[in-house]
Design a protein around this motif. Structure first.
Motif, short mmCIF file in Angstrom:
data_model
loop_
_atom_site.label_atom_id
_atom_site.label_comp_id
_atom_site.label_asym_id
_atom_site.label_seq_id
_atom_site.Cartn_x
_atom_site.Cartn_y
_atom_site.Cartn_z
N UNK A 1 45.98 32.85 29.53
CA UNK A 1 45.70 31.84 28.52
C UNK A 1 44.64 30.88 29.06
N UNK A 2 43.89 30.32 28.15
CA UNK A 2 42.89 29.35 28.56
C UNK A 2 42.83 28.21 27.56
N UNK A 3 42.39 27.06 28.03
CA UNK A 3 42.22 25.92 27.14
C UNK A 3 41.09 26.21 26.19
N UNK A 4 41.28 25.81 24.93
CA UNK A 4 40.19 25.93 23.96
C UNK A 4 39.14 24.88 24.33
N UNK A 5 37.90 25.30 24.48
CA UNK A 5 36.88 24.39 24.99
C UNK A 5 35.89 23.94 23.92
N UNK A 6 35.88 24.57 22.80
CA UNK A 6 34.91 24.22 21.76
C UNK A 6 35.26 22.87 21.15
N UNK A 7 34.26 22.02 21.00
CA UNK A 7 34.48 20.68 20.45
C UNK A 7 35.04 20.75 19.04
N UNK A 8 34.67 21.77 18.28
CA UNK A 8 35.18 21.87 16.92
C UNK A 8 36.58 22.48 16.88
N UNK A 9 37.10 22.85 18.03
CA UNK A 9 38.46 23.36 18.11
C UNK A 9 39.29 22.43 18.99
N UNK A 10 39.47 21.24 18.51
CA UNK A 10 40.28 20.26 19.21
C UNK A 10 41.21 19.61 18.20
N UNK A 11 42.38 19.26 18.66
CA UNK A 11 43.34 18.55 17.82
C UNK A 11 43.76 17.32 18.61
N UNK A 12 43.34 16.13 18.17
CA UNK A 12 43.66 14.91 18.92
C UNK A 12 45.15 14.77 19.16
N UNK A 23 45.70 34.38 20.20
CA UNK A 23 46.68 33.54 19.49
C UNK A 23 46.50 32.10 19.92
N UNK A 24 46.61 31.19 18.98
CA UNK A 24 46.43 29.76 19.24
C UNK A 24 47.79 29.09 19.46
N UNK A 25 47.83 28.24 20.47
CA UNK A 25 49.01 27.44 20.78
C UNK A 25 48.58 25.99 20.87
N UNK A 26 49.41 25.10 20.36
CA UNK A 26 49.15 23.66 20.48
C UNK A 26 50.42 23.01 21.02
N UNK A 27 50.25 22.20 22.04
CA UNK A 27 51.36 21.51 22.69
C UNK A 27 51.05 20.03 22.69
N UNK A 28 51.98 19.25 22.17
CA UNK A 28 51.75 17.81 22.03
C UNK A 28 51.64 17.16 23.40
N UNK A 50 42.85 29.10 14.33
CA UNK A 50 42.76 27.67 14.58
C UNK A 50 43.20 26.89 13.36
N UNK A 51 42.78 27.32 12.19
CA UNK A 51 43.15 26.62 10.96
C UNK A 51 44.66 26.61 10.75
N UNK A 52 45.31 27.73 11.06
CA UNK A 52 46.77 27.81 10.91
C UNK A 52 47.49 26.93 11.92
N UNK A 53 47.02 26.89 13.15
CA UNK A 53 47.67 26.05 14.14
C UNK A 53 47.42 24.58 13.82
N UNK A 54 46.26 24.28 13.29
CA UNK A 54 45.94 22.92 12.87
C UNK A 54 46.90 22.48 11.75
N UNK A 55 47.17 23.36 10.80
CA UNK A 55 48.10 23.07 9.72
C UNK A 55 49.53 22.90 10.25
N UNK A 56 49.91 23.72 11.23
CA UNK A 56 51.24 23.62 11.81
C UNK A 56 51.41 22.28 12.54
N UNK A 57 50.38 21.84 13.23
CA UNK A 57 50.40 20.55 13.91
C UNK A 57 50.56 19.43 12.87
N UNK A 58 49.78 19.49 11.82
CA UNK A 58 49.85 18.47 10.77
C UNK A 58 51.25 18.41 10.17
N UNK A 59 51.87 19.57 9.98
CA UNK A 59 53.23 19.62 9.43
C UNK A 59 54.23 18.95 10.38
#
Length: 74
Positions: A1-12, A23-28, A50-59
């Motif tokens: 696994x690696x950190x997503x590095x693209x500026x447009x693929x970030x979730x504050x 597969x995308x993973x997001x950890x608070x 990315x769009x799906x993980x972004x929506x999951x984070x928002x939820x």
């Protein structure tokens, strides 16, 4: 696994990781309040895009806000 590095693929507030299979993973970064966790909010989510993980984070963030608001008004 690696950190997503693209500026447009970030979730504050969340660490974004892309697995070797894409597969995308997001950890608070910070823990949710206990009230939110007791309400079933998840501090880690995954999705195929990315769009799906972004929506999951928002939820999860919305569920956490709702759980905390309910506790304050109770």
């Amino acid at each position: 696994m690696e950190n997503a590095r693209s500026a447009n693929q970030a979730i504050p507030g969340w660490r974004l990781i892309v697995s070797d299979t894409g597969r995308y993973w997001a950890i608070r970064n910070r823990a949710f309040p206990r009230t939110a966790l007791r309400a079933g909010v998840e501090p880690a989510v995954d999705a195929d895009t990315f769009e799906e993980v972004q929506a999951a984070v928002a939820e999860q963030e919305e569920k956490a806000r709702d759980a905390v608001a309910k506790e304050v008004t109770a």
